[in-house]
Design an enzyme around this catalytic site. Structure first.
Site, PDB file in Angstrom:
ATOM      1  CB  CYS A   1      15.231 -27.235-111.896  1.00  0.00           C
ATOM      2  SG  CYS A   1      15.682 -25.632-112.449  1.00  0.00           S
TER       3      CYS A   1
ATOM      4  CG  HIS B   1      13.040 -30.367-114.096  1.00  0.00           C
ATOM      5  ND1 HIS B   1      12.070 -29.631-113.466  1.00  0.00           N
ATOM      6  CD2 HIS B   1      13.935 -29.479-114.598  1.00  0.00           C
ATOM      7  CE1 HIS B   1      12.371 -28.340-113.557  1.00  0.00           C
ATOM      8  NE2 HIS B   1      13.491 -28.220-114.246  1.00  0.00           N
TER       9      HIS B   1
ATOM     10  CE  LYS C   1      18.512 -21.089-123.721  1.00  0.00           C
ATOM     11  NZ  LYS C   1      17.695 -19.937-123.374  1.00  0.00           N
TER      12      LYS C   1
ATOM     13  CG  HIS D   1      16.061 -27.914-117.075  1.00  0.00           C
ATOM     14  ND1 HIS D   1      15.948 -27.306-115.849  1.00  0.00           N
ATOM     15  CD2 HIS D   1      17.267 -28.514-117.086  1.00  0.00           C
ATOM     16  CE1 HIS D   1      17.049 -27.522-115.156  1.00  0.00           C
ATOM     17  NE2 HIS D   1      17.873 -28.254-115.878  1.00  0.00           N
TER      18      HIS D   1
END
Length: 657
Positions: A351, A402, A486, A532
């Site tokens: 990232c 991303h 997440k 992400h």
RNA sequence: GCUGAUGUAGCUCAGUCGGUAGAGCACUUCCUUGGUAAGGAAGAGGUCAUCGGUUCGAAUCCGAUCAUCAGCUCCA
């Protein structure tokens, strides 16, 4: 005898089928089971009263909805195995007096008990313990529940049982509980909430599987205990089936199949946890990458490439270096002639590089979302004990993207990332996907970056997207990463084992740290949000799981060798060569077996190699200009013209069926 | 990383009490030209994970290291 004129009290019990039966008050679950049938009474393990599981021999005194719990009930195995852990503890105590007992719960596939003992348990001891357990089962000991005050229980475990671990649980974990329950079976007593089996005799088959170690209360500062794992079942037959499943799992082990099918290798000369893809494994990985690239192209992703190392400052800025320094390879340190020092890290993640690409130029609100994508290889120094073939490696490749978007685009973008992940799993045949919303643990805020408000917003967005996509999820508190919540996709393989693969993560923290901005319609600077996401997660892990899921029987589009041409005798070799050539020209990965072996042997070898299509060619095929197709694990599918066969296979390959 | 176990031919595994290694499969060569899961014969292949110690002598006993396995802990 009595002059009691009152009618005998009865209670009305509602059975699962809706029927209502009356019983004298004080009847037990066993009485109820017996009234229904002998077999049920034999199988009964416990009782559910108004949805609460209790011991079978509890006296019932009020009307209720009840259900007999057997081994095939959802709660059955749990109760069965928990009682079995007590049974094992009793056997251990009888065989090895002075052993102290820590925690002994049931688990997904059986149970374990943590034991502190002077005796160092070995494999052969397990056989002795198994034998003793079956012997205790034959004794048909009634398991008796006793409730008492916590203080009395402490006294009991101090003086009668002399078991310091139970005392610690009572004094610490249960310190706010008034009354506790104990379960007695002969001289053995355990502190336990229950319910338990009515008798040791319900356990008919025992298999103690392994010995390992654990820390008392999972705390590495506390003493080591010996953990003994086992499984029990209510019949020999069920145990045999269980053992057969274990053997099947072993046969499917990706490490074993990976070596047999020449997919990948691991070598101490390269370093542990650093897999090498062999030509056949590389084909599978290539196909999967090509598949995802194609899907991402359709969805507006932009491929990028970034280096394998990065200046350590980059990771200090992102927060990864301080947070995960334990699990990174040590920095590479470089001094120039002036003695100036620079440090580089093997990149543990992609990232930060992508964030720099984002900020390499001015971004307008019209440019967003920006979706950068890369198969990025990363290196993490995982603990040696964690390494496991492809599934847990130190060098692996993420299908990492991303997505930089405006807050008003976030939920849409999460949804499309979910859609892509579902599409990928569907194509690869993982039909049973569980979804976990991994949230932060508010009790442990220090573990996370960002403010409480940011977390609240991020978790709300994640939930909204999951709801909009209609996915069936569960919440995992404390499972979030340090920068955001997440959505994790957990698949079950063909044997029902769970694996976490794909992930979609929301991140409000990195845009701050990297000062990412875009110019809004108002001409002002604004912060984008980052998603992400990685549908495969890691190529290594995904393929490891795929190997186990398919047992190495890959679909045609992924098979390293898609077809093998098998001439029956030498007089058709020329024709076989021309068929092989035609397959190659059509882009089919084909081999030709011209060994002087009989056709049975060639077929057997192709079957063992799990090659999907065997093209058998003999005199008859040569004369008619055809080929015979035999499918792996299916058999003869008849004759086709060469072009007909090629069309058929090509169609199957492009359809990825 | 921790606890325990394991390491013998490419693979699966034997190898007794310490006396310098064996099978099956795979491989190579020859014979065989056989119609849907193993045709026959011969041959080659091992610094017994590595390093050190004990011993007249170590695959075998002891220690360290490396790797693997099971579990614990961890997982951006």
């Amino acid at each position: 005898m009595s002059d009691n004129q009152e009618p005998l009290a009865v209670i009305a019990l509602t059975l699962p089928d809706g029927s209502v039966k009356t019983f004298p008050t004080g009847s037990t679950g066993n009485d109820v089971a017996l009234s229904i049938g002998r077999k049920l009474a034999q199988d009964a393990l416990a009782l559910k009263v108004d949805g609460v599981a209790i011991d079978l021999n509890t006296h019932l005194t009020a009307d209720a909805a009840i259900e007999i719990i057997t081994f095939s009930s959802p709660d059955g195995p749990n109760i069965f195995w928990h009682s079995s852990s007590h049974l094992m503890a009793q056997a251990i105590e009888e065989l090895y007096p002075g052993s102290k007992f820590g925690a002994g719960p049931s688990i997904e596939q059986g149970f374990y008990y943590d034991v502190a003992s002077e005796h160092r348990f070995r494999e052969e001891d397990l056989r002795k313990i198994e034998e003793r357990m079956l012997e205790i089962s034959k004794r048909d000991i009634q398991i008796r529940r006793e409730e008492m005050n916590r203080i009395d229980a402490i006294e009991f475990f101090k003086s009668v049982r002399n078991d310091p671990y139970k005392v610690e649980i009572l004094e610490d974990t249960l310190k706010s509980v008034e009354r506790v329950s104990l379960y007695h079976q002969d001289g053995f007593t355990d502190l336990c909430i229950g319910p338990h089996l009515p008798s040791t005799s319900k356990v008919k088959a025992v298999l103690l599987t392994n010995i390992s170690s654990s820390y008392w209360r999972g705390d590495s500062a506390r003493e080591n205990m010996q953990r003994i794992y086992g499984i029990t079942l209510p019949s020999e037959k069920l145990l045999k089936e269980h053992v057969a499943r274990l053997e099947e799992a072993k046969r499917r082990d990706h490490r074993k199949l990976g070596a047999e099918l020449e997919l990948f290798m691991l070598s101490p000369e390269v370093g542990s946890g650093l897999p090498i893809w062999l030509p056949k494994g590389a084909i599978i990985r290539n196909e999967l990458e090509a598949f995802l690239k194609e899907e991402q192209r359709k969805r507006g992703y932009l491929p990028v490439y970034t280096p394998h190392i990065g200046n350590i400052e980059l990771y200090k800025r992102s927060g990864h270096y301080p947070y995960y320094s334990d699990s990174q390879f040590p920095p590479l340190t470089y001094h120039d002639e002036e003695g100036k020092q620079e440090q580089y890290l093997l990149k543990p993640m992609n990232c930060p590089h992508h964030h720099l690409i984002y900020s390499s130029k001015m971004r307008s609100y019209r440019d967003l979302p920006l979706r950068l994508t890369e198969f990025g290889t990363v290196y993490r120094h995982e603990q040696s004990g964690e390494l496991n073939g492809l599934v847990r490696a130190r060098g692996f490749t993420q299908d990492d993207s991303h997505i930089y978007c405006r807050p008003d685009q976030l939920v849409d973008e999460i949804c499309s990332a979910i859609e892509l992940t579902q599409f990928v799993f569907g194509t690869l045949g993982f039909s049973e996907v569980q979804t976990r919303l991994s949230m932060h643990d508010p009790e442990n805020q220090a573990k996370y970056g960002g403010t409480a408000e940011v977390w609240e917003q991020a978790e709300k967005d994640v939930k909204e997207a999951a709801d909009r996509m209609g996915i069936d999820y569960f919440i995992g508190v404390g499972e979030a990463s340090f920068y955001g919540p997440k959505i994790d996709f957990i698949v079950r393989d063909a044997l029902g084992r769970k694996w976490q693969l794909g992930t979609v993560q929301v991140d409000y923290v990195m845009p701050e740290r990297f000062d990412l901005t875009y110019t809004g319609s108002d001409g002002q600077k604004h912060r984008p949000v980052v998603i992400h996401r990685a549908p495969f997660g890691s190529m290594e892990r995904f393929i490891g799981v795929l190997i186990e899921h398919t047992a190495g029987n890959f679909p045609l589009w992924l098979a390293p060798v898609q077809a093998v041409v098998l001439p029956i005798a030498e007089d058709v070799h020329d024709y076989a060569k021309s068929v092989h050539q035609a397959l190659l020209e059509a882009g089919i990965r084909a081999e030709l077996d011209t060994r002087s072996e009989k056709i049975g042997k060639k077929i057997r070898d192709a079957e063992i190699s799990k090659i999907p299509c065997m093209i058998v060619i003999g005199q008859k095929e040569q004369e008619s200009g055809e080929v015979s197709l035999r499918r792996h694990r299916i058999g003869d599918e008849g004759r086709f013209s060469v072009s007909g066969l090629i069309d058929k296979l090509k169609q199957e390959i492009t359809g990825r069926t």
